[in-house]
Design a protein around this motif. Structure first.
Motif, PDB file in Angstrom:
ATOM      1  N   LEU A  18       0.831  -1.207   0.000  1.00 21.74           N
ATOM      2  CA  LEU A  18       0.000   0.000   0.000  1.00 21.74           C
ATOM      3  C   LEU A  18       0.867   1.258   0.000  1.00 21.74           C
ATOM      4  O   LEU A  18       0.525   2.257  -0.636  1.00 21.74           O
ATOM      5  CB  LEU A  18      -0.934   0.001   1.211  1.00 21.74           C
ATOM      6  CG  LEU A  18      -1.965  -1.130   1.263  1.00 21.74           C
ATOM      7  CD1 LEU A  18      -2.813  -1.011   2.526  1.00 21.74           C
ATOM      8  CD2 LEU A  18      -2.855  -1.123   0.025  1.00 21.74           C
ATOM      9  N   ASP A  19       1.988   1.202   0.698  1.00 20.21           N
ATOM     10  CA  ASP A  19       2.894   2.355   0.735  1.00 20.21           C
ATOM     11  C   ASP A  19       3.411   2.689  -0.661  1.00 20.21           C
ATOM     12  O   ASP A  19       3.484   3.863  -1.040  1.00 20.21           O
ATOM     13  CB  ASP A  19       4.080   2.078   1.665  1.00 20.21           C
ATOM     14  CG  ASP A  19       3.706   2.178   3.139  1.00 20.21           C
ATOM     15  OD1 ASP A  19       2.622   2.717   3.437  1.00 20.21           O
ATOM     16  OD2 ASP A  19       4.497   1.712   3.981  1.00 20.21           O
ATOM     17  N   VAL A  20       3.770   1.668  -1.429  1.00 22.57           N
ATOM     18  CA  VAL A  20       4.267   1.907  -2.787  1.00 22.57           C
ATOM     19  C   VAL A  20       3.189   2.564  -3.643  1.00 22.57           C
ATOM     20  O   VAL A  20       3.465   3.496  -4.405  1.00 22.57           O
ATOM     21  CB  VAL A  20       4.745   0.590  -3.440  1.00 22.57           C
ATOM     22  CG1 VAL A  20       5.018   0.795  -4.936  1.00 22.57           C
ATOM     23  CG2 VAL A  20       6.007   0.090  -2.757  1.00 22.57           C
ATOM     24  N   CYS A  21       1.954   2.086  -3.503  1.00 22.14           N
ATOM     25  CA  CYS A  21       0.843   2.678  -4.265  1.00 22.14           C
ATOM     26  C   CYS A  21       0.650   4.145  -3.894  1.00 22.14           C
ATOM     27  O   CYS A  21       0.376   4.986  -4.758  1.00 22.14           O
ATOM     28  CB  CYS A  21      -0.445   1.901  -4.008  1.00 22.14           C
ATOM     29  SG  CYS A  21      -0.431   0.208  -4.658  1.00 22.14           S
ATOM     30  N   LYS A  22       0.809   4.464  -2.623  1.00 23.33           N
ATOM     31  CA  LYS A  22       0.643   5.853  -2.176  1.00 23.33           C
ATOM     32  C   LYS A  22       1.833   6.724  -2.579  1.00 23.33           C
ATOM     33  O   LYS A  22       1.665   7.910  -2.882  1.00 23.33           O
ATOM     34  CB  LYS A  22       0.461   5.905  -0.661  1.00 23.33           C
ATOM     35  CG  LYS A  22      -0.855   5.322  -0.174  1.00 23.33           C
ATOM     36  CD  LYS A  22      -1.108   5.658   1.282  1.00 23.33           C
ATOM     37  CE  LYS A  22      -0.036   5.114   2.186  1.00 23.33           C
ATOM     38  NZ  LYS A  22      -0.279   5.450   3.608  1.00 23.33           N
ATOM     39  N   LEU A  23       3.010   6.130  -2.596  1.00 24.00           N
ATOM     40  CA  LEU A  23       4.219   6.901  -2.900  1.00 24.00           C
ATOM     41  C   LEU A  23       4.293   7.348  -4.357  1.00 24.00           C
ATOM     42  O   LEU A  23       5.062   8.253  -4.689  1.00 24.00           O
ATOM     43  CB  LEU A  23       5.463   6.071  -2.545  1.00 24.00           C
ATOM     44  CG  LEU A  23       5.750   5.929  -1.049  1.00 24.00           C
ATOM     45  CD1 LEU A  23       6.815   4.866  -0.801  1.00 24.00           C
ATOM     46  CD2 LEU A  23       6.177   7.270  -0.456  1.00 24.00           C
ATOM     47  N   ILE A  24       3.485   6.718  -5.217  1.00 21.90           N
ATOM     48  CA  ILE A  24       3.480   7.135  -6.620  1.00 21.90           C
ATOM     49  C   ILE A  24       2.493   8.279  -6.847  1.00 21.90           C
ATOM     50  O   ILE A  24       2.493   8.919  -7.912  1.00 21.90           O
ATOM     51  CB  ILE A  24       3.142   5.931  -7.546  1.00 21.90           C
ATOM     52  CG1 ILE A  24       3.689   6.170  -8.970  1.00 21.90           C
ATOM     53  CG2 ILE A  24       1.649   5.663  -7.583  1.00 21.90           C
ATOM     54  CD1 ILE A  24       5.183   6.258  -9.050  1.00 21.90           C
ATOM     55  N   LEU A  25       1.666   8.583  -5.852  1.00 15.58           N
ATOM     56  CA  LEU A  25       0.662   9.642  -6.000  1.00 15.58           C
ATOM     57  C   LEU A  25       1.258  11.020  -6.306  1.00 15.58           C
ATOM     58  O   LEU A  25       0.682  11.769  -7.102  1.00 15.58           O
ATOM     59  CB  LEU A  25      -0.219   9.712  -4.750  1.00 15.58           C
ATOM     60  CG  LEU A  25      -1.185   8.536  -4.552  1.00 15.58           C
ATOM     61  CD1 LEU A  25      -1.965   8.698  -3.251  1.00 15.58           C
ATOM     62  CD2 LEU A  25      -2.152   8.417  -5.727  1.00 15.58           C
ATOM     63  N   PRO A  26       2.398  11.394  -5.705  1.00 12.70           N
ATOM     64  CA  PRO A  26       2.983  12.697  -6.059  1.00 12.70           C
ATOM     65  C   PRO A  26       3.328  12.819  -7.541  1.00 12.70           C
ATOM     66  O   PRO A  26       3.274  13.914  -8.108  1.00 12.70           O
ATOM     67  CB  PRO A  26       4.246  12.758  -5.189  1.00 12.70           C
ATOM     68  CG  PRO A  26       3.907  11.919  -3.999  1.00 12.70           C
ATOM     69  CD  PRO A  26       3.103  10.775  -4.562  1.00 12.70           C
ATOM     70  N   VAL A  27       3.673  11.691  -8.171  1.00 15.31           N
ATOM     71  CA  VAL A  27       3.951  11.714  -9.609  1.00 15.31           C
ATOM     72  C   VAL A  27       2.645  11.896 -10.373  1.00 15.31           C
ATOM     73  O   VAL A  27       2.567  12.672 -11.331  1.00 15.31           O
ATOM     74  CB  VAL A  27       4.645  10.414 -10.063  1.00 15.31           C
ATOM     75  CG1 VAL A  27       5.036  10.514 -11.538  1.00 15.31           C
ATOM     76  CG2 VAL A  27       5.876  10.132  -9.214  1.00 15.31           C
ATOM     77  N   ILE A  28       1.611  11.195  -9.938  1.00 18.30           N
ATOM     78  CA  ILE A  28       0.304  11.303 -10.589  1.00 18.30           C
ATOM     79  C   ILE A  28      -0.232  12.729 -10.478  1.00 18.30           C
ATOM     80  O   ILE A  28      -0.903  13.230 -11.382  1.00 18.30           O
ATOM     81  CB  ILE A  28      -0.683  10.295  -9.965  1.00 18.30           C
ATOM     82  CG1 ILE A  28      -0.182   8.866 -10.194  1.00 18.30           C
ATOM     83  CG2 ILE A  28      -2.083  10.458 -10.559  1.00 18.30           C
ATOM     84  CD1 ILE A  28      -1.009   7.804  -9.507  1.00 18.30           C
ATOM     85  N   ASP A  29       0.087  13.382  -9.370  1.00 14.87           N
ATOM     86  CA  ASP A  29      -0.343  14.773  -9.173  1.00 14.87           C
ATOM     87  C   ASP A  29       0.134  15.681 -10.305  1.00 14.87           C
ATOM     88  O   ASP A  29      -0.532  16.666 -10.645  1.00 14.87           O
ATOM     89  CB  ASP A  29       0.202  15.319  -7.852  1.00 14.87           C
ATOM     90  CG  ASP A  29      -0.698  14.971  -6.676  1.00 14.87           C
ATOM     91  OD1 ASP A  29      -1.893  14.710  -6.906  1.00 14.87           O
ATOM     92  OD2 ASP A  29      -0.204  14.958  -5.540  1.00 14.87           O
ATOM     93  N   LYS A  30       1.281  15.356 -10.872  1.00 14.16           N
ATOM     94  CA  LYS A  30       1.865  16.200 -11.915  1.00 14.16           C
ATOM     95  C   LYS A  30       1.033  16.189 -13.199  1.00 14.16           C
ATOM     96  O   LYS A  30       1.201  17.051 -14.058  1.00 14.16           O
ATOM     97  CB  LYS A  30       3.297  15.746 -12.230  1.00 14.16           C
ATOM     98  CG  LYS A  30       4.222  15.653 -11.024  1.00 14.16           C
ATOM     99  CD  LYS A  30       4.361  16.970 -10.291  1.00 14.16           C
ATOM    100  CE  LYS A  30       5.340  16.835  -9.120  1.00 14.16           C
ATOM    101  NZ  LYS A  30       5.445  18.085  -8.333  1.00 14.16           N
TER     102      LYS A  30
END
Length: 219
Positions: free
Chosen positions: A29-41
């Motif tokens: 779950l942490d890995v899935c959340k850690l990619i969110l800042p990239v998706i924000d872009k």
């Protein structure tokens, strides 16, 4: 070497499996959340995907936090729900894992498109990725919403400039696309197997685990 926007996720993947090779709940779950800042872009274009990822990770985290020992392994949630005949509910953790995995399939395919097709716009990359992953699972309303949202994708050059502020982002993006899919494929395989065998499969596994714990084989 200085890290990129993908570095946190790549480092997190090193902890997804237990020493015995089982999928661990919190690290996944942490890995899935850690990619969110990239998706924000990606801005508004990825708002629906970000919402789905956030909603499903929150649901699974809440379950995990209710009993970290019991739900240390991601698939324990699924096994328990099949045993209780609640796995097919829309708010089940089984459903949460399924849709989280599908959303991450889309993200991986999107990054792959950006790497493989330097002449494509971000909208082109999003549309193709959506067609290969999420579209077949969406109804008309959801599909229409995604189609509209993807037209709001940022200019490719500007997007790449934003995420390439430090480090070799293309190399890390490629590494992400190579490293993360096996975990997603394992999720799909497990969910397919447990769906096929149903509660009998889950019951047998839970009984076996309980027996092992009681006998001291698993501590």
């Amino acid at each position: 070497m200085e890290g990129t926007v993908f570095t946190p996720s790549l480092e997190g993947m090193q902890h997804i499996r237990s020493p015995q090779g089982e999928m661990l709940t919190k690290p996944f779950l942490d890995v899935c959340k850690l990619i969110l800042p990239v998706i924000d872009k990606f801005g508004t274009a990825m708002a629906l995907v970000k919402r789905d990822i956030g909603r499903n990770t929150s649901r699974l985290e809440k379950k995990y936090q209710s009993d970290p020992f019991r739900y240390n392994f991601l698939y324990n949630m699924v096994k328990e729900e099949y045993e209780c005949k609640s796995a097919k509910g829309s708010t089940s953790c089984t459903n949460g894992i399924l849709w989280l995995t599908r959303a991450m399939d889309f993200i991986v395919e999107l990054f792959h498109n950006l790497l493989a097709h330097p002449d494509w716009s971000v909208t082109d990359a999003c549309t193709d990725a959506y067609g290969k992953t999420l579209r077949k699972f969406h109804g008309w309303i959801a599909s229409s919403s995604f189609t509209v949202a993807m037209k709001l994708a940022p200019d490719r050059k500007k997007f790449m400039e934003v995420i390439t502020c430090k480090g070799d982002v293309r190399a890390d993006m490629e590494k992400f696309c190579l490293t993360f899919p096996p975990y997603l494929e394992e999720n799909h395989k497990f969910l397919l197997e447990v769906s096929f065998f149903g509660c009998y499969f889950a019951s047998a596994i839970i009984e076996s685990l309980s027996s092992s714990i009681n006998s001291g084989i698993i501590t």
